[in-house]
Design a protein around this motif. Sequence first.
Motif, PDB file in Angstrom:
ATOM      1  N   ILE A  61      42.275  53.856  39.988  1.00 19.04           N
ATOM      2  CA  ILE A  61      41.533  52.995  40.915  1.00 19.04           C
ATOM      3  C   ILE A  61      41.414  51.624  40.278  1.00 19.04           C
ATOM      4  N   ALA A  62      41.962  50.620  40.930  1.00 20.83           N
ATOM      5  CA  ALA A  62      41.911  49.245  40.433  1.00 20.83           C
ATOM      6  C   ALA A  62      41.016  48.425  41.332  1.00 20.83           C
ATOM      7  N   GLU A  63      40.220  47.543  40.734  1.00 22.50           N
ATOM      8  CA  GLU A  63      39.317  46.692  41.507  1.00 22.50           C
ATOM      9  C   GLU A  63      39.745  45.237  41.375  1.00 22.50           C
ATOM     10  N   LEU A  64      39.875  44.572  42.523  1.00 21.09           N
ATOM     11  CA  LEU A  64      40.153  43.141  42.534  1.00 21.09           C
ATOM     12  C   LEU A  64      38.835  42.398  42.422  1.00 21.09           C
ATOM     13  N   ALA A  65      38.759  41.485  41.496  1.00 20.61           N
ATOM     14  CA  ALA A  65      37.496  40.802  41.218  1.00 20.61           C
ATOM     15  C   ALA A  65      37.509  39.354  41.680  1.00 20.61           C
ATOM     16  N   ASN A  66      38.280  39.084  42.736  1.00 28.29           N
ATOM     17  CA  ASN A  66      38.398  37.684  43.154  1.00 28.29           C
ATOM     18  C   ASN A  66      37.788  37.420  44.521  1.00 28.29           C
ATOM     19  N   GLY A  67      36.784  38.212  44.892  1.00 28.13           N
ATOM     20  CA  GLY A  67      36.124  37.966  46.164  1.00 28.13           C
ATOM     21  C   GLY A  67      36.893  38.553  47.322  1.00 28.13           C
ATOM     22  N   CYS A  68      36.626  38.064  48.513  1.00 23.77           N
ATOM     23  CA  CYS A  68      37.222  38.599  49.725  1.00 23.77           C
ATOM     24  C   CYS A  68      38.743  38.513  49.650  1.00 23.77           C
ATOM     25  N   VAL A  69      39.407  39.644  49.891  1.00 18.14           N
ATOM     26  CA  VAL A  69      40.839  39.726  49.691  1.00 18.14           C
ATOM     27  C   VAL A  69      41.616  38.782  50.599  1.00 18.14           C
ATOM     28  N   CYS A  70      41.042  38.424  51.747  1.00 17.59           N
ATOM     29  CA  CYS A  70      41.785  37.579  52.677  1.00 17.59           C
ATOM     30  C   CYS A  70      41.722  36.108  52.280  1.00 17.59           C
ATOM     31  N   CYS A  71      40.835  35.760  51.365  1.00 20.07           N
ATOM     32  CA  CYS A  71      40.649  34.348  51.020  1.00 20.07           C
ATOM     33  C   CYS A  71      41.330  33.971  49.717  1.00 20.07           C
ATOM     34  N   GLN A  72      41.283  34.842  48.726  1.00 24.72           N
ATOM     35  CA  GLN A  72      41.774  34.489  47.392  1.00 24.72           C
ATOM     36  C   GLN A  72      42.614  35.628  46.824  1.00 24.72           C
ATOM     37  N   ILE A  73      43.650  36.015  47.556  1.00 25.24           N
ATOM     38  CA  ILE A  73      44.378  37.207  47.144  1.00 25.24           C
ATOM     39  C   ILE A  73      45.484  36.874  46.153  1.00 25.24           C
ATOM     40  N   GLY A  74      46.412  36.009  46.553  1.00 25.12           N
ATOM     41  CA  GLY A  74      47.458  35.473  45.693  1.00 25.12           C
ATOM     42  C   GLY A  74      48.101  36.472  44.774  1.00 25.12           C
ATOM     43  N   SER A  75      48.313  36.055  43.529  1.00 22.06           N
ATOM     44  CA  SER A  75      49.055  36.871  42.580  1.00 22.06           C
ATOM     45  C   SER A  75      48.227  38.021  42.026  1.00 22.06           C
ATOM     46  N   ASP A  76      46.908  37.992  42.227  1.00 22.17           N
ATOM     47  CA  ASP A  76      46.064  39.060  41.693  1.00 22.17           C
ATOM     48  C   ASP A  76      46.457  40.407  42.298  1.00 22.17           C
ATOM     49  N   LEU A  77      46.651  40.460  43.618  1.00 20.44           N
ATOM     50  CA  LEU A  77      47.050  41.702  44.260  1.00 20.44           C
ATOM     51  C   LEU A  77      48.452  42.103  43.828  1.00 20.44           C
ATOM     52  N   ALA A  78      49.373  41.152  43.793  1.00 23.55           N
ATOM     53  CA  ALA A  78      50.742  41.455  43.388  1.00 23.55           C
ATOM     54  C   ALA A  78      50.774  42.026  41.972  1.00 23.55           C
ATOM     55  N   PHE A  79      50.003  41.435  41.063  1.00 18.67           N
ATOM     56  CA  PHE A  79      49.942  41.923  39.688  1.00 18.67           C
ATOM     57  C   PHE A  79      49.379  43.337  39.646  1.00 18.67           C
ATOM     58  N   THR A  80      48.337  43.586  40.427  1.00 22.46           N
ATOM     59  CA  THR A  80      47.708  44.903  40.430  1.00 22.46           C
ATOM     60  C   THR A  80      48.673  45.963  40.930  1.00 22.46           C
ATOM     61  N   ILE A  81      49.413  45.656  41.998  1.00 19.18           N
ATOM     62  CA  ILE A  81      50.378  46.615  42.530  1.00 19.18           C
ATOM     63  C   ILE A  81      51.473  46.895  41.511  1.00 19.18           C
ATOM     64  N   ASP A  82      51.993  45.847  40.896  1.00 19.00           N
ATOM     65  CA  ASP A  82      53.014  46.034  39.860  1.00 19.00           C
ATOM     66  C   ASP A  82      52.505  46.949  38.744  1.00 19.00           C
ATOM     67  N   ARG A  83      51.267  46.725  38.362  1.00 16.83           N
ATOM     68  CA  ARG A  83      50.695  47.521  37.272  1.00 16.83           C
ATOM     69  C   ARG A  83      50.580  48.995  37.668  1.00 16.83           C
ATOM     70  N   LEU A  84      50.145  49.257  38.909  1.00 14.43           N
ATOM     71  CA  LEU A  84      49.997  50.637  39.370  1.00 14.43           C
ATOM     72  C   LEU A  84      51.350  51.324  39.509  1.00 14.43           C
ATOM     73  N   VAL A  85      52.340  50.598  40.037  1.00 23.91           N
ATOM     74  CA  VAL A  85      53.661  51.188  40.258  1.00 23.91           C
ATOM     75  C   VAL A  85      54.364  51.491  38.941  1.00 23.91           C
ATOM     76  N   MET A  86      54.234  50.601  37.969  1.00 25.28           N
ATOM     77  CA  MET A  86      54.978  50.746  36.716  1.00 25.28           C
ATOM     78  C   MET A  86      54.266  51.619  35.698  1.00 25.28           C
ATOM     79  N   ALA A  87      52.989  51.890  35.905  1.00 24.73           N
ATOM     80  CA  ALA A  87      52.238  52.682  34.924  1.00 24.73           C
ATOM     81  C   ALA A  87      52.788  54.106  34.863  1.00 24.73           C
ATOM     82  N   PRO A  88      52.923  54.674  33.665  1.00 25.38           N
ATOM     83  CA  PRO A  88      53.393  56.061  33.548  1.00 25.38           C
ATOM     84  C   PRO A  88      52.387  57.019  34.168  1.00 25.38           C
ATOM     85  N   ARG A  89      52.896  58.036  34.818  1.00 24.94           N
ATOM     86  CA  ARG A  89      52.034  59.039  35.444  1.00 24.94           C
ATOM     87  C   ARG A  89      51.636  60.089  34.413  1.00 24.94           C
ATOM     88  N   PRO A  90      50.467  60.708  34.571  1.00 30.36           N
ATOM     89  CA  PRO A  90      50.054  61.767  33.649  1.00 30.36           C
ATOM     90  C   PRO A  90      51.035  62.935  33.688  1.00 30.36           C
TER      91      PRO A  90
END
Length: 339
Positions: A61-90
């Motif tokens: 579970i990842a939390e975006l800490a940049n306020g409302c997602v529709c206003c300040q989403i930018g690279s923060d969401l893209a980075f989070t998705i990349d991190r979740l996709v590339m992370a090794p699974r248990p």
Amino acid sequence: MSEDGLDFYVLTGFLGSGKTTLLRDFLELPEAADTAVIVNEAGEIGLDGVVLRESGGELPIAELANGCVCCQIGSDLAFTIDRLVMAPRPPGAGPLRRIILETSGLSMPGPVLRTLATLAEHRMRVAVIGTFDLTRGSDVAEYEEAVAQWAAAHRIVTTKADLAAPATLTDAPSRIADINPVAEVVAIADRTDAVRAAFASLTVPPRLDIASAPGAAHPRVVLCLARPSGEVAYPDLAAWLDNVAGALGERLLRIKGLVQVTESPRPLLIECVGTTFSPPRVLRIEKPPFTGLVIIARDAAAAELAQVAPAGLFKVSPWKAPEASNGTDRPAIKAEWVA
């Protein structure tokens, strides 16, 4: 990550409509084990993230800490998705098959989808899931955010059925069609079945369901049907769609439908949320029950859309559901994509 690509759900809905409860109930099911969750809230304290961690066990579970997602989403969401996709699974967990982004109750889906469009390398199948609070119904449609969320949704799920009269649940699909007649509606009394249906795998190949005509017009939302006036060449179609997006801007909420172009023996599936268009896809059907585009917009009129260039390419009229060829009031098109 699954070799077949990921299902990415943008879970949206107005304040207090039951998004977090719906997601929490899903995370408690066994089939949620291959899920990752991204939580975004307006404000500094991520309470939803805390609640979901209580239900999600070891799920990422990842939390975006940049306020409302529709206003300040930018690279923060893209980075989070990349991190979740590339992370090794248990060990023994299997591949990641699903990511759910829970947005804040005031978020607009359009900016989220524009960011996701930059992540094509992950081959994600993206859909918007909206929540429809049965205890308030369409009363919250006076808020622009609520209307934009419903209009953008590919699937709309009724919530709080245990607090509403059975007739309210029965009437929900027609009330939802007042705003979005092209959304798949999940209106199921059994809570577990409803939760499973809400996050069921995205339909590939696509299914295009057109709901019956709405019963009550919204004062600011217009539903239009654009029918081809004759043969349509793909460059003219692309120019028309681009000009519609340019003319309406943020007032454009949704377009979905089928268009036959001269360059293909089979129709194209056309779809957008806001001004973000999905790539047109050729379908494996030669004679669909209807061809045309359903357009959902705010503060617009059929006459305005009829003036979009190339002039005369489409006949635009107020929405009326096309007649079904199978004797029902809801024509359903089951079609495969051409590879």
